[in-house]
Design a protein around this motif. Sequence first.
Motif, mmCIF file in Angstrom:
data_model
loop_
_atom_site.group_PDB
_atom_site.id
_atom_site.type_symbol
_atom_site.label_atom_id
_atom_site.label_comp_id
_atom_site.label_asym_id
_atom_site.label_seq_id
_atom_site.Cartn_x
_atom_site.Cartn_y
_atom_site.Cartn_z
ATOM 1 N N GLU A 6 0.811 -1.199 0.000
ATOM 2 C CA GLU A 6 0.000 0.000 0.000
ATOM 3 C C GLU A 6 0.851 1.258 0.000
ATOM 4 N N SER A 7 0.295 2.331 -0.571
ATOM 5 C CA SER A 7 0.961 3.618 -0.560
ATOM 6 C C SER A 7 -0.079 4.719 -0.734
ATOM 7 N N LEU A 20 -5.141 6.402 -2.570
ATOM 8 C CA LEU A 20 -4.408 5.252 -2.083
ATOM 9 C C LEU A 20 -4.209 4.236 -3.204
ATOM 10 N N SER A 21 -3.062 3.564 -3.177
ATOM 11 C CA SER A 21 -2.767 2.536 -4.157
ATOM 12 C C SER A 21 -2.406 1.242 -3.442
ATOM 13 N N CYS A 22 -2.706 0.124 -4.071
ATOM 14 C CA CYS A 22 -2.375 -1.180 -3.519
ATOM 15 C C CYS A 22 -1.926 -2.073 -4.665
ATOM 16 N N PHE A 47 -15.739 -2.016 6.685
ATOM 17 C CA PHE A 47 -15.731 -2.016 5.233
ATOM 18 C C PHE A 47 -15.808 -0.601 4.680
ATOM 19 N N VAL A 48 -15.056 -0.342 3.609
ATOM 20 C CA VAL A 48 -15.077 0.954 2.945
ATOM 21 C C VAL A 48 -15.564 0.819 1.504
ATOM 22 N N ALA A 49 -14.875 -0.001 0.715
ATOM 23 C CA ALA A 49 -15.231 -0.173 -0.693
ATOM 24 C C ALA A 49 -14.671 -1.482 -1.219
ATOM 25 N N ALA A 50 -15.288 -2.018 -2.268
ATOM 26 C CA ALA A 50 -14.808 -3.247 -2.882
ATOM 27 C C ALA A 50 -15.097 -3.237 -4.370
ATOM 28 N N ILE A 51 -14.323 -4.023 -5.115
ATOM 29 C CA ILE A 51 -14.513 -4.128 -6.558
ATOM 30 C C ILE A 51 -14.231 -5.550 -7.006
ATOM 31 N N MET A 52 -15.054 -6.049 -7.905
ATOM 32 C CA MET A 52 -14.818 -7.366 -8.500
ATOM 33 C C MET A 52 -13.812 -7.175 -9.625
ATOM 34 N N SER A 71 -11.178 1.740 -7.939
ATOM 35 C CA SER A 71 -10.917 1.369 -9.321
ATOM 36 C C SER A 71 -9.739 0.410 -9.374
ATOM 37 N N ARG A 72 -9.511 -0.180 -10.546
ATOM 38 C CA ARG A 72 -8.381 -1.090 -10.683
ATOM 39 C C ARG A 72 -7.735 -0.974 -12.053
ATOM 40 N N ASP A 73 -6.457 -1.351 -12.125
ATOM 41 C CA ASP A 73 -5.693 -1.377 -13.357
ATOM 42 C C ASP A 73 -5.222 -2.808 -13.541
ATOM 43 N N ASN A 74 -5.852 -3.528 -14.457
ATOM 44 C CA ASN A 74 -5.544 -4.943 -14.663
ATOM 45 C C ASN A 74 -4.073 -5.185 -15.017
ATOM 46 N N ALA A 75 -3.529 -4.355 -15.897
ATOM 47 C CA ALA A 75 -2.160 -4.533 -16.358
ATOM 48 C C ALA A 75 -1.140 -4.383 -15.234
ATOM 49 N N LYS A 76 -1.452 -3.554 -14.246
ATOM 50 C CA LYS A 76 -0.528 -3.296 -13.144
ATOM 51 C C LYS A 76 -0.852 -4.074 -11.874
ATOM 52 N N ASN A 77 -1.929 -4.875 -11.908
ATOM 53 C CA ASN A 77 -2.372 -5.614 -10.723
ATOM 54 C C ASN A 77 -2.480 -4.681 -9.517
ATOM 55 N N THR A 78 -3.109 -3.548 -9.753
ATOM 56 C CA THR A 78 -3.197 -2.514 -8.738
ATOM 57 C C THR A 78 -4.632 -2.040 -8.552
ATOM 58 N N VAL A 79 -5.015 -1.818 -7.301
ATOM 59 C CA VAL A 79 -6.322 -1.274 -6.978
ATOM 60 C C VAL A 79 -6.120 0.082 -6.312
ATOM 61 N N TYR A 80 -7.024 1.018 -6.592
ATOM 62 C CA TYR A 80 -6.909 2.374 -6.079
ATOM 63 C C TYR A 80 -8.143 2.762 -5.280
#
Length: 123
Positions: A6-7, A20-22, A47-52, A71-80
Amino acid sequence: QVQLIESGGGLVQAGGSLRLSCAASGRILKYYAAGWFRQAPGKEREFVAAIMWTGGSTYYADSVKGRFTISRDNAKNTVYLQMDSLKPEDTAVYYCAAGGSTDPTIVRSYLYWGQGTQVTVSS
């Protein structure tokens, strides 16, 4: 070893924004639910938020609807987690989680957890 890094945490004034990034090792976030939870001193982790990861359906706690966006970035395997209009009551340690199933809004649904990042909102 599976890791969620996380950052983006820090100190911000009320009404301000923070992102925030993960980042996940491997491809864990591509096929499981990912979420954000937070824990304030003396309180249970909530709980705050979730995404499939596949499909992108999102879920939000009532307390953050309209202010936070996951949100998420599939290519970077990162959730924001984009946090806008921050309030002092948002102050907590924020944790990202991955590998969610069944119900992505509850703690026990997740297998992997990040180390936590402090978010402090001043008034």
